[in-house]
Design an enzyme around this catalytic site. Structure first.
Site, short mmCIF file in Angstrom:
data_model
loop_
_atom_site.label_atom_id
_atom_site.label_comp_id
_atom_site.label_asym_id
_atom_site.label_seq_id
_atom_site.Cartn_x
_atom_site.Cartn_y
_atom_site.Cartn_z
N SER A 560 26.32 25.88 18.74
CA SER A 560 25.64 26.97 19.43
C SER A 560 24.12 26.78 19.29
O SER A 560 23.60 25.75 19.71
CB SER A 560 26.12 28.31 18.87
N ASP A 645 33.40 29.35 27.90
CA ASP A 645 32.43 29.83 26.92
C ASP A 645 31.50 30.84 27.59
O ASP A 645 30.91 30.56 28.63
CB ASP A 645 31.63 28.64 26.37
N HIS A 681 33.76 30.50 22.76
CA HIS A 681 32.62 29.88 22.10
C HIS A 681 33.04 29.26 20.77
O HIS A 681 32.49 28.25 20.34
CB HIS A 681 31.56 30.97 21.86
#
Length: 709
Positions: A560, A645, A681
């Site tokens: 991320s 995502d 995610h």
């Protein structure tokens, strides 16, 4: 007609041959040539500079060429990773061997019931249960997530909130991975799911009348922006209570442990505002506790005749004040705990006769317990040099017992009950790790690297006890460093598949995170973001210099915003690393932050900057990974993403890999794995599926270190 995996793979390869540009490859290699995305230049002019994006077309999620490209990348990745198949299976079995598959969590009391979750061998998800009065009572299955997941590839729980009388459950689920939760209500007396329903929900709170539910919903940019009021069993349109107009702010609702008040918090990355009503009066008008003031954050709790407020008006690390419920304006605030430059006040919890402060000092989380009647306070002592501690589930207000969760790199998750009256902790349960795990085999260290500007950067390290640190061994380094989020060292049983093979595993607590308080975050965001990257490089160099491992066997990982960290350091110092795992990476910083229609963009101007403003643009363009890929040699890389995502869109890593393929001058491994099934995610939702993903990742990481079995 069902499509087999082989047929989909053949189609993907056929489409890729038709739709993608050819690549000259080393014909002596047994591997197929990697796919190369076509170039369709798109020019954006901002602040007097032209940005050319050759791969903007990959944003078109419905375009079959996009899917074909991702499938071709997956096929290439499968070919590259095929020799590791047996190793992946071995790693999976090894990791599964450290899981107690059939297990029960520690029950917690809420109202008349004891609630708990349990798992059963072979089942992907938890079974949420309760018993009335005592553990000897009959078990009621509240939600069997395995049953809910039947026919679904992905299933994640969001809200799980029981009404005060224990009769109704409000819960939400996401079956796509896009973090859009559907709210439902279940009558726990009959077991029936009612017709009450809401889409794209976030916070869920019951009023004390046991029939009124408040919930928040998201807008087109996935910002929670509205609060609605709903009366269970009615079909009239729900009442819109509040809409947050400022796109920098999102809203979140919650109820105090005292059950006296419901709060609605509007928050940006730097500023908050709290509204409140009595939980007994769901139809009441909401009052503003203190009007928002730019760069001032405050968060409220309740006890007796007072609101207690954590606020950073006198210093970045927050102080604690109290104010009469009858008139909570700031001119009536009374200081309880002053702001301390060396101690971050992270959070607080109020019980009837005690309150808990969650603090951070010297990079470590702390818990301080205070007796409201005497004012005496005491910190709970923790035994290890690096650890993670957090509140467990505490739902009883009038109690002297407080539960917390303690763990470290080598101590598995441990639930303690702390008696606030006599200041003693009792271990309720330590998570069992099957397979002969022995914590005495390992050593944990907290060491410090020096950044270019002289700041000491903490590094948490775990390795086999007695291993020779001669600078020749394999080394793994993880980093994050954004949003003020601390990466405290918790127990990850998978990591021992590295450490048991002689790998030194480390976490760099770089600036931009929250390990050392609010100033630590400030020093790694906005116009100081580059500190995050140079800190990480300094940590890697220090570990190598001190003999913790060889740079020829140094593999780094970030996900991320940590993927942004990976992209930045790979551009800055590609010579320093053997390989990198770049997970769901925020690498297309400029294009994303210029597009205010995307999730998170406007709300994150206060973390990264707004590139439409020239000073911010001029700074951000110098580190944005996608914009700084160059024609030079890069380390081996595995890039991972999910098609669904919602936090970092799949096209960021896809574009990054496409550009990297076109420019890099080396012949090192570059593979991209896209989870095309519903996933989020964080990847897959089922626990066994997550282990398979971890085994794949570890096979890549260990293989790059020269470890193949």
């Amino acid at each position: 007609m069902k499509w087999t995996y082989a047929r989909r793979l053949r189609l993907a390869l056929l489409l890729s041959a038709c739709l993608l540009s050819p690549l000259s490859a080393d014909t002596s290699s047994p591997l197929p040539a990697p796919p190369v995305a076509k170039k369709v230049p798109k020019t954006t002019e901002v602040n007097g500079r032209k940005l050319v994006d050759n791969y903007f077309w990959l944003r078109d999620k419905k375009n079959p060429e996009v899917k074909a490209y991702l499938e071709a990348e997956n096929a290439y990745t499968d070919a590259v990773m095929k020799p590791t198949g047996a190793f992946q299976k071995h790693l999976y079995d090894e990791m599964l061997g450290r899981v107690k598959e059939t297990d029960v969590d520690v029950p917690y009391k809420e109202g008349d019931y004891l609630y708990y979750s349990r798992t059963e061998a072979g089942k992907q998800y938890q079974i949420r249960c309760r018993k009335k009065g005592s553990l000897g009572a009959r078990e009621e299955v509240v939600l069997d997530v395995n049953e809910m997941a039947k026919g679904q590839i992905f299933m994640a729980m969001g809200a799980y909130v029981v009404s005060n009388d224990g009769n109704l459950l409000a819960y939400s689920t996401d079956n796509t991975g896009f973090r859009q939760y559907v709210l439902a209500v279940k009558d726990l007396r009959t077991g029936k799911v009612l017709s009450d329903h809401a889409e794209k929900t976030g916070s869920v709170v019951w009023a004390n009348d046991n029939k009124t539910v408040f919930y928040t919903v998201e807008d087109a940019a996935k910002r929670q922006y509205r609060l609605y009021r709903h009366s269970v069993g009615t079909t009239v349109p729900d009442d819109l209570v509040y809409e947050e107009k400022d796109e920098r702010f999102s809203v979140e609702a919650g109820k105090t442990l005292s059950k006296a008040y419901i709060f609605l918090i509007s928050r940006s990355h730097t500023t908050t505002e709290v509204r409140y009503i009595s939980a007994d009066q769901p139809m009441a008008d909401w009052k503003v506790m203190e009007p928002r003031k730019q760069d001032v954050e405050y968060y409220a709790d309740h006890n007796g005749d007072f609101f207690y407020i954590r606020v950073n008006d006198t210093g970045r690390n927050f102080r604690l004040v109290k104010v009469p419920v009858s008139d909570p304006r700031s001119q009536n605030w009374q200081e309880v705990v002053a702001q301390r430059p060396s101690v971050m006040l992270d959070d607080l919890d109020f019980f009837k006769n005690y309150y808990i402060l969650y603090e951070r000092e010297n990079g470590l989380p702390q818990i301080r317990v205070t007796d409201l009647s005497s004012g005496q306070s005491k910190r709970i002592a923790f035994p290890e040099p690096a650890y993670d501690v957090s509140p467990d589930i505490n739902r009883e207000y009038d109690t002297v017992k407080f539960r917390y969760n303690y763990q470290s790199a080598i101590t598995s998750q441990s639930i303690f009950e702390y008696d606030m009256g006599n200041a003693t902790s009792v271990l309720l349960k330590q998570k069992e790790i099957p397979g002969g795990y022995d914590r005495a085999r390992y050593q944990v260290e907290q060491i410090y690297a020096t950044a270019p500007d002289g700041v000491s950067i903490p590094i948490s390290v775990v390795h086999l006890r007695g291993v020779e640190l001669d600078g020749k061994g394999p080394l793994y380094l993880y980093g994050y460093g954004s949003y003020g989020y601390p990466i405290d060292i918790n127990f990850n049983p998978n990591i021992f598949s590295m450490v048991d093979r002689g790998v030194v595993a480390a976490v760099a607590h770089v600036r931009g995170g929250g390990e050392m308080g609010k100033a630590w975050h400030d020093d790694g965001r906005m116009m100081r973001k580059k500190n995050t990257f140079t800190d990480f490089i300094a940590c890697a160099e220090y570990l190598v210099a001190q003999g913790y491992g060889s740079k020829d066997k140094l593999v780094i990982e970030g996900r991320s915003a940590g993927g942004l960290l990976m992209g930045a350091v790979l551009n800055l110092r590609p010579d320093l690393f053997k390989a990198a795992l770049v997970g769901v990476p925020f690498v297309d910083v400029m294009n994303t932050m210029l597009d205010e229609s995307l999730p998170l963009t406007v709300t994150e101007f206060e973390e990264w900057g707004n590139p439409k403003e020239k000073p911010a643009f001029d700074y951000m363009i110098t580190y944005s990974p996608y914009d700084n890929v160059e024609a030079k040699a890069y380390p081996n890389m595995l890039v991972k993403t999910s098609f669904n995502d919602s936090q970092v869109m799949y096209w960021e890593p896809a574009k990054y890999v496409a550009k990297m393929r076109a420019l890099r001058t080396d012949h090192n491994v570059l593979i991209m794995k896209t989870n095309l099934s519903p996933a989020g995610h964080g990847g897959a939702s089922g626990r066994y599926d997550r282990l398979k993903e971890a085994a794949f990742d570890y096979a890549f990481i260990l293989g790059q270190m020269g470890i193949t079995q």
